[in-house]
Design a protein around this motif. Structure first.
Motif, PDB file in Angstrom:
ATOM      1  N   THR A   1      -4.160  -1.008  -6.291  1.00  0.00           N
ATOM      2  CA  THR A   1      -5.251  -1.994  -6.265  1.00  0.00           C
ATOM      3  C   THR A   1      -6.332  -1.658  -5.251  1.00  0.00           C
ATOM      4  N   CYS A   2      -6.110  -0.645  -4.415  1.00  0.00           N
ATOM      5  CA  CYS A   2      -7.081  -0.329  -3.350  1.00  0.00           C
ATOM      6  C   CYS A   2      -7.239   1.183  -3.221  1.00  0.00           C
ATOM      7  N   PRO A   3      -7.684   1.856  -4.278  1.00  0.00           N
ATOM      8  CA  PRO A   3      -7.731   3.327  -4.277  1.00  0.00           C
ATOM      9  C   PRO A   3      -8.619   3.916  -3.186  1.00  0.00           C
ATOM     10  N   ALA A   4      -9.686   3.237  -2.808  1.00  0.00           N
ATOM     11  CA  ALA A   4     -10.563   3.787  -1.766  1.00  0.00           C
ATOM     12  C   ALA A   4      -9.842   3.832  -0.422  1.00  0.00           C
ATOM     13  N   THR A   5      -9.106   2.774  -0.119  1.00  0.00           N
ATOM     14  CA  THR A   5      -8.326   2.755   1.127  1.00  0.00           C
ATOM     15  C   THR A   5      -7.234   3.806   1.087  1.00  0.00           C
ATOM     16  N   VAL A   6      -6.568   3.912  -0.050  1.00  0.00           N
ATOM     17  CA  VAL A   6      -5.496   4.888  -0.194  1.00  0.00           C
ATOM     18  C   VAL A   6      -6.023   6.315  -0.017  1.00  0.00           C
ATOM     19  N   ALA A   7      -7.193   6.590  -0.546  1.00  0.00           N
ATOM     20  CA  ALA A   7      -7.766   7.932  -0.410  1.00  0.00           C
ATOM     21  C   ALA A   7      -7.931   8.319   1.053  1.00  0.00           C
ATOM     22  N   GLN A   8      -8.299   7.345   1.882  1.00  0.00           N
ATOM     23  CA  GLN A   8      -8.461   7.632   3.303  1.00  0.00           C
ATOM     24  C   GLN A   8      -7.133   7.945   3.977  1.00  0.00           C
ATOM     25  N   ALA A   9      -6.026   7.471   3.391  1.00  0.00           N
ATOM     26  CA  ALA A   9      -4.700   7.704   3.960  1.00  0.00           C
ATOM     27  C   ALA A   9      -4.013   8.932   3.384  1.00  0.00           C
ATOM     28  N   ASN A  10      -4.648   9.626   2.453  1.00  0.00           N
ATOM     29  CA  ASN A  10      -4.064  10.810   1.835  1.00  0.00           C
ATOM     30  C   ASN A  10      -4.441  12.067   2.605  1.00  0.00           C
ATOM     31  N   PRO A  11      -3.480  12.860   3.091  1.00  0.00           N
ATOM     32  CA  PRO A  11      -3.824  14.135   3.713  1.00  0.00           C
ATOM     33  C   PRO A  11      -4.697  15.023   2.824  1.00  0.00           C
ATOM     34  N   MET A  12      -4.501  14.933   1.509  1.00  0.00           N
ATOM     35  CA  MET A  12      -5.300  15.726   0.557  1.00  0.00           C
ATOM     36  C   MET A  12      -6.800  15.566   0.783  1.00  0.00           C
ATOM     37  N   THR A  13      -7.205  14.378   1.185  1.00  0.00           N
ATOM     38  CA  THR A  13      -8.627  14.057   1.303  1.00  0.00           C
ATOM     39  C   THR A  13      -9.334  14.937   2.322  1.00  0.00           C
ATOM     40  N   TYR A  14      -8.620  15.419   3.305  1.00  0.00           N
ATOM     41  CA  TYR A  14      -9.257  16.058   4.456  1.00  0.00           C
ATOM     42  C   TYR A  14      -9.165  17.581   4.452  1.00  0.00           C
ATOM     43  N   VAL A  15      -8.663  18.144   3.376  1.00  0.00           N
ATOM     44  CA  VAL A  15      -8.503  19.599   3.306  1.00  0.00           C
ATOM     45  C   VAL A  15      -9.863  20.284   3.237  1.00  0.00           C
TER      46      VAL A  15
ATOM     47  N   GLY B   1     -11.942  16.432  13.685  1.00  0.00           N
ATOM     48  CA  GLY B   1     -13.373  16.200  13.606  1.00  0.00           C
ATOM     49  C   GLY B   1     -13.789  15.025  12.754  1.00  0.00           C
ATOM     50  N   VAL B   2     -12.835  14.306  12.141  1.00  0.00           N
ATOM     51  CA  VAL B   2     -13.162  13.134  11.327  1.00  0.00           C
ATOM     52  C   VAL B   2     -13.271  11.935  12.261  1.00  0.00           C
ATOM     53  N   ALA B   3     -14.490  11.497  12.548  1.00  0.00           N
ATOM     54  CA  ALA B   3     -14.722  10.473  13.562  1.00  0.00           C
ATOM     55  C   ALA B   3     -14.018   9.161  13.232  1.00  0.00           C
ATOM     56  N   ALA B   4     -13.934   8.811  11.943  1.00  0.00           N
ATOM     57  CA  ALA B   4     -13.348   7.531  11.552  1.00  0.00           C
ATOM     58  C   ALA B   4     -11.864   7.452  11.869  1.00  0.00           C
ATOM     59  N   LEU B   5     -11.214   8.592  12.075  1.00  0.00           N
ATOM     60  CA  LEU B   5      -9.787   8.599  12.354  1.00  0.00           C
ATOM     61  C   LEU B   5      -9.465   8.797  13.829  1.00  0.00           C
ATOM     62  N   GLU B   6     -10.478   8.903  14.679  1.00  0.00           N
ATOM     63  CA  GLU B   6     -10.225   9.097  16.107  1.00  0.00           C
ATOM     64  C   GLU B   6      -9.746   7.819  16.774  1.00  0.00           C
ATOM     65  N   GLY B   7     -10.401   6.711  16.516  1.00  0.00           N
ATOM     66  CA  GLY B   7     -10.065   5.475  17.201  1.00  0.00           C
ATOM     67  C   GLY B   7     -10.528   5.497  18.650  1.00  0.00           C
ATOM     68  N   THR B   8     -10.271   4.402  19.336  1.00  0.00           N
ATOM     69  CA  THR B   8     -10.689   4.268  20.743  1.00  0.00           C
ATOM     70  C   THR B   8      -9.502   3.932  21.640  1.00  0.00           C
ATOM     71  N   ILE B   9      -8.310   4.236  21.180  1.00  0.00           N
ATOM     72  CA  ILE B   9      -7.096   3.921  21.928  1.00  0.00           C
ATOM     73  C   ILE B   9      -6.910   4.924  23.067  1.00  0.00           C
ATOM     74  N   GLY B  10      -6.537   4.441  24.229  1.00  0.00           N
ATOM     75  CA  GLY B  10      -6.158   5.319  25.328  1.00  0.00           C
ATOM     76  C   GLY B  10      -7.263   6.237  25.790  1.00  0.00           C
ATOM     77  N   THR B  11      -6.893   7.466  26.092  1.00  0.00           N
ATOM     78  CA  THR B  11      -7.826   8.470  26.589  1.00  0.00           C
ATOM     79  C   THR B  11      -8.840   8.829  25.513  1.00  0.00           C
ATOM     80  N   THR B  12     -10.109   8.844  25.873  1.00  0.00           N
ATOM     81  CA  THR B  12     -11.165   9.247  24.947  1.00  0.00           C
ATOM     82  C   THR B  12     -11.970  10.377  25.578  1.00  0.00           C
TER      83      THR B  12
END
Length: 440
Positions: free
Chosen positions: A223-237, A162-173
């Motif tokens: 040097t880029c904690p905001a970007t890293v947070a988006q890549a952490n599974p912890m963020t989406y629990v 359900g996190v729209a920012a991680l869906e992307g537009t690749i392939g089947t939508t």
């Protein structure tokens, strides 16, 4: 290994080791796959000629249809675009249990930085769901599993529904990318804390610009904690996440054991559903995490609905136990009883089948199968759709009666004809589980 080893040496060793410790060396190729379809493109190759948008399908020759699906992705420190490698070994375990298996590749960090890898796995899930009917896959029963960076991908797919920012537009939508259950081995979960959690003897310098995590996100992670947070599974629990099992060796040199501790504590705090198996003495390898020598020594923490249980040796890391966990998460049931009753008659009889869920997880959608010992032929049925081919009988729920909670039952009945003796079936299966038959 000493802490004085150079960063470049550690990174190079990690890349090599992570690419080599999948399960393919642990199991023989599948013997129960009726059909193996390789190099299916779930989206156009990016870049041209690359393998990151391909998947392989292993379809079993046994079990009910539509089949539950297990997606596999091998870890490589995000350095490979061939993560579907190793799915043949997973299929060797799960095809005989009635699971379809898909080995899915995603782009490497050299080809595209995060969130491309999550966009890719979600695109693959959407493609598999959209094409479920073609391959007789159940679109409502999709599990995912992986090790190391494949475990990271598993956790991202499981936790970020359900996190729209991680869906992307690749392939089947336009199709859901949700999975119903996840199983991850020794995954990173919070990149910025990895160095602090390294073993006293040393470990990978995760803060290095050349570390796998920095290469994944495209910047030195500190040097880029905001970007890293988006890549952490912890963020989406959150409390609505599907059930997740994860395993980690306490002697893991490459991904600190504390990464799974952090994830478990976050899920517990959110009243989520998790099982964490912590294995003493095991390093960053599935053969070590699953080594029978460790059975009975692992710490097992389970949290569900804000209730935690902790035990030692209560759940050995075996494929049988993993299959039981996945079946529970897919609401297929884990154990059952069947009561079979029949009336007397000459040439015809009425029969009834009552299925009781003796497991601890609900069953949502059921199929009951059995084999007649004689020439019985079903002529009509109620409370189920019943079909017969030769001596094989399949009964499916009618929707309104699809749910069987733990300790609960559902029943259906039929009329059948026969000549000669009217024997009792030797075994009933509920969603491919062999049920205990109890007297009527």
């Amino acid at each position: 290994m000493q802490a004085r080893i150079t960063k470049a040496m550690i990174v190079g060793m990690a890349m090599t080791m992570l690419a080599a410790v999948g399960v393919s060396a642990v199991f023989a190729p599948p013997a129960h796959a009726a059909q193996v379809i390789t190099d299916i493109s779930y989206a156009p190759a990016q870049p041209a000629g690359s393998r990151g948008h391909m998947l392989d399908l292993y379809l079993p020759s046994t079990g009910i249809t539509p089949r539950p699906l297990l997606i596999w992705h091998s870890g490589s420190a995000w350095s490979s675009d061939d993560g579907k490698t190793g799915a043949d070994a997973i299929a060797a375990v799960f095809n005989p249990l009635g699971f379809a298996v898909a080995g899915v590749s995603v782009r490497s960090s050299a080809q595209a930085i995060f969130p491309a890898q999550v966009h890719d796995i979600k695109a693959a899930i959407r493609w598999l769901r959209a094409n479920a009917a073609t391959y007789q896959i159940d679109p409502n029963r999709i599990a995912i599993m992986g090790d190391s960076s494949g475990g990271w991908l598993t956790e991202m797919a499981t936790l970020s529904g359900g996190v729209a920012a991680l869906e992307g537009t690749i392939g089947t939508t336009g199709v859901s990318s949700a999975v119903q259950v996840g199983l991850a081995f020794y995954s990173p979960t919070d990149f910025l804390q990895m160095n602090a959690q390294n073993l006293p003897t040393g470990g990978l310098d995760h803060n290095s610009p050349a570390s796998p995590e920095s290469l994944l996100v495209g910047c030195p992670i500190q040097t880029c904690p905001a970007t890293v947070a988006q890549a952490n599974p912890m963020t989406y629990v959150d409390s609505n996440d599907p059930p997740l099992m994860f395993l980690h060796g306490q002697a893991d040199f490459l991904v600190p054991h504390g990464q799974s501790v952090l994830l478990y504590n976050k899920i517990k705090a959110q009243c989520g559903d998790a099982t964490f198996i912590s294995v003493p003495g095991a390093d960053h390898m599935m053969p070590q995490v699953m080594d029978p020598a460790h059975y009975g020594t692992q710490t097992v923490r389970t949290t569900t609905d804000c209730t935690e249980t902790v035990g030692t040796g209560t759940l050995n890391p075996t494929w049988a136990n993993f299959a039981t966990f996945l079946r529970g998460g897919l609401k297929m049931g884990t154990s059952c009883e069947v009561t079979y009753a029949r009336g007397s008659g000459s040439g015809t009889f009425n029969g009834s089948v009552t299925m009781r869920n003796t497991g601890t997880t609900p069953i949502d959608g059921w199929t009951v199968t059995w084999t007649w010992p004689g020439n019985q032929q079903i002529t009509s049925a109620w409370s189920a759709t019943v079909t017969q081919s030769g001596t094989q009988v399949t009964a499916r729920d009618l929707g309104y009666n699809s749910y069987i909670g733990p300790g609960s039952s559902q029943s259906f009945g039929f009329t059948a004809s026969f000549t000669g003796t009217n024997g009792i079936p030797a075994q009933f299966k509920l969603n491919d589980i062999a049920c205990t038959t109890v007297p009527a």
